[in-house]
Structures are given as structure tokens and as C-alpha cells.
Write an enzyme that holds these catalytic residues in place. Structure first.
Site, PDB file in Angstrom:
ATOM      1  N   ALA A  64       0.867  -1.181   0.000  1.00 44.12           N
ATOM      2  CA  ALA A  64       0.000   0.000   0.000  1.00 44.12           C
ATOM      3  C   ALA A  64       0.901   1.227   0.000  1.00 44.12           C
ATOM      4  CB  ALA A  64      -0.891  -0.018   1.229  1.00 44.12           C
ATOM      5  N   GLY A 109       0.621  -4.960   1.097  1.00 48.17           N
ATOM      6  CA  GLY A 109      -0.581  -5.103   0.259  1.00 48.17           C
ATOM      7  C   GLY A 109      -0.331  -5.924  -0.995  1.00 48.17           C
ATOM      8  N   GLU A 112      -0.654  -9.388   0.101  1.00 49.97           N
ATOM      9  CA  GLU A 112      -2.080  -9.633   0.371  1.00 49.97           C
ATOM     10  C   GLU A 112      -2.879  -9.788  -0.924  1.00 49.97           C
ATOM     11  OE1 GLU A 112      -1.888  -6.152   3.004  1.00 49.97           O
ATOM     12  OE2 GLU A 112      -3.168  -7.280   4.363  1.00 49.97           O
ATOM     13  N   GLU A 132       4.535  -4.584   7.666  1.00 56.68           N
ATOM     14  CA  GLU A 132       3.833  -3.459   8.295  1.00 56.68           C
ATOM     15  C   GLU A 132       4.290  -3.180   9.719  1.00 56.68           C
ATOM     16  OE1 GLU A 132       2.390  -5.939   6.655  1.00 56.68           O
ATOM     17  OE2 GLU A 132       1.079  -5.080   5.121  1.00 56.68           O
TER      18      GLU A 132
END
Ligand code: COA
Length: 258
Positions: A64, A109, A112, A132
């Protein structure tokens, strides 16, 4: 379709979907998620049965957009996580089979996104992580829910709590991916797989996906919501703000445990 973040090539029953911002390491921001949502609708309308998802350049996706997250308050972070969860859930629930062809970095992300796909093949150059924790936050696009289901709670805790980076071979050993291929043949082999799947019955592939999801490996919408709430909590801490800001300023974070 006028696409800015992706390139989409649709063939007979299958498609190649490339994340097309290599200069930004294909980072995922709200615009990317919106475009992905739109593409998923088109793939459904066109009755595409198999999709190869890959990244242009050296990354599959480097996560992200940290710079965007550094500007978010807790409510904005919850909305971002909720939206990411929703779009990734659309992949899991999509009638087409998604093959992640992981060509390089699959971080945060990006990892993910690969987890939301049905099949994952990677090149020897790929690497995987949920980093993260080093940014003072937690995964927010389904990682806390899908990673333990896919590689087991023992390994998932190590991945999420340490934030360490793992090679394609380690990801293979963990059961995160099912093939490691040389970089120059990854896309070719993933395409062959998509073509093979496109010969099957579309409705039966979709039923098979639903049946497997019901075995307990699938993620429910409410679980994404729960993750989004925990994700938002990180943005109410000083350490969360410090971790994200430190990345933007290209320095190590100074966590104060509050
Ligand atoms: N969000 C925002 N920007 C990112 C990013 C992310 N997740 N990942 C990389 N970038 C940016 C870098 O800040 C850099 O920007 P700049 O050119 O304006 O300085 C650019 O993309 C290229 O990255 P760089 O770090 O210079 O490339 P590298 O080859 O040295 O390292 C990575 C590649 C992927 C190892 C490194 O960029 C990285 O660790 N990224 C963050 C990964 C991460 O924590 N993701 C999870 C987010 S939840």
C-alpha cells in the site's frame, strides 16, 4: 476501458492483467483499488474464466502507498482498509480463477493481493513479506485473515510479527506459492495455465471456487471489517504515525511504545 494503473489484455476465455506503474513499484493506492474494482466487473461481464495477474518491472507490488497512509487519520485508515478488503474479497468471490504470477517484490498489500488470488506462482526473483510491523501498523488488506489460513498460524505469526522478508523458495516451503520458475518463463507458464483453465467449464470453475471457500479457507466480509477496525487502531497510536512518517523521511522509526 481507459486504464491508468493496469494493462488488460483479454483473449479467448482468459486475460492478462498487469500492474503498470513500475516506476512506483506498483504500489496500491485508492485509485489503483478503484480501477481494479472496475476491471473485475469487466472480466465478469466478458465471462473470462482465468486471469494472470502480474506486475511490470521489478515488483509485483511493493505494498500500500505508505506516503498516502502517512497522511491518514484513523477514520481514513479504516475506510482505506475496508475498501482494500472489499476489492480483494471480490477477487476471492470472482467466478474467474486468478493466478498471481509473482515476478518480484510482493510486500504488504502486494503480498495480500497475491493471497486473495486462487493460485500463486513466483519467479526465483520474487520476495514476500508483511513488513507493516516495522511501520508501526498491521496488514490491512486481508493479510491477518488469509495468511494464517494459507500458511498456518505458526508461520503467519512469524511473518506478521517480525515483518521479515522471505524468498520464493521459503514461500514455496511455507505453502504460500505452489511453483517457483525462472523469471524468463514465469509469464509464459502462467499463461499456459490460464489457457488450460479457459478450456474448462466457467460455471463449474466458479462452483469449485465457492465450494473450496466454504471449507474454511475463504474469508468472510465481517472478518475484513474486523481487520479494518484493528488497522484503524494503529493510527490512534504515536508509534503508527512515527513508523509511517519515518518511511517517508527515509529514516529508521523511533518507537516509544505509545
Ligand atoms: N509506498 C510508497 N512508496 C513506496 C513504497 C510504498 N509501499 N515502496 C516503495 N516506494 C517508493 C520509494 O519511496 C521510492 O520513492 P522515491 O523514488 O520517490 O524515493 C520508490 O518507490 C522506489 O523505491 P526504492 O526504495 O528506492 O527502491 P529499492 O529497490 O531500493 O527498494 C523496496 C525496494 C520494495 C525494498 C523498498 O522500496 C521498500 O522497502 N518499500 C516499502 C515496502 C513496504 O514496507 N511495503 C508495505 C507497505 S504497507
Amino acid at each position: 476501458m481507459n486504464l491508468k494503473c493496469f494493462e488488460l489484455t483479454m483473449e479467448d476465455g482468459w486475460a492478462l492483467l498487469e500492474m503498470a506503474r513500475p516506476e512506483k513499484l506498483n504500489v496500491l493506492d485508492e485509485g489503483v483499488l478503484r480501477e481494479l474494482h472496475q476491471i473485475l466487473g469487466t472480466l465478469k461481464e466478458q465471462k473470462i474464466k482465468a486471469v494472470v495477474l502480474t506486475g511490470q518491472g521489478k515488483a509485483f507490488a511493493a505494498g500500500a502507498d505508505v506516503a498516502a497512509m502517512a497522511e491518514m487519520d484513523s477514520q481514513a485508515a479504516q475506510d482505506f482498509s475496508r475498501f482494500g478488503n472489499k476489492v480483494f474479497q471480490e477477487i476471492e468471490d470472482h467466478p474467474a480463477v486468478f493466478i498471481a504470477a509473482v515476478n518480484g517484490y510482493a510486500l504488504g498489500g502486494g503480498c495480500e493481493l497475491a493471497l486473495a488470488c486462487d493460485l500463486r506462482w513466483a519467479s526465483t526473483r520474487a520476495s514476500f513479506a508483511q513488513p507493516e510491523i516495522g511501520l508501526g501498523i498491521i496488514p490491512g488488506f486481508g493479510g491477518t485473515q488469509r495468511l494464517p489460513r494459507i500458511i498456518g498460524a505458526t508461520r503467519a505469526k512469524e511473518w506478521i510479527l517480525t515483518g521479515r522478508r522471505y524468498s520464493a523458495q521459503e514461500a514455496l516451503a511455507a505453502g504460500l506459492i505452489s511453483q517457483v520458475l525462472e523469471p524468463e518463463v514465469l509469464l509464459q507458464e502462467a499463461t499456459k495455465l490460464a489457457q488450460e483453465l479457459a478450456q474448462k467449464s466457467g460455471p463449474i470453475l466458479a462452483i469449485a471456487k465457492q465450494a473450496i471457500a466454504s471449507s474454511g479457507t475463504g474469508v468472510k466480509e465481517s472478518q475484513g471489517e474486523t481487520e479494518a477496525r484493528f488497522f484503524a487502531q494503529c493510527f490512534e497510536t504515536e508509534d503508527g504515525l512515527e513508523g509511517l512518517q519515518a518511511f517517508v523521511e527515509k529514516r529508521a522509526p523511533l518507537f516509544k511504545d505509545r
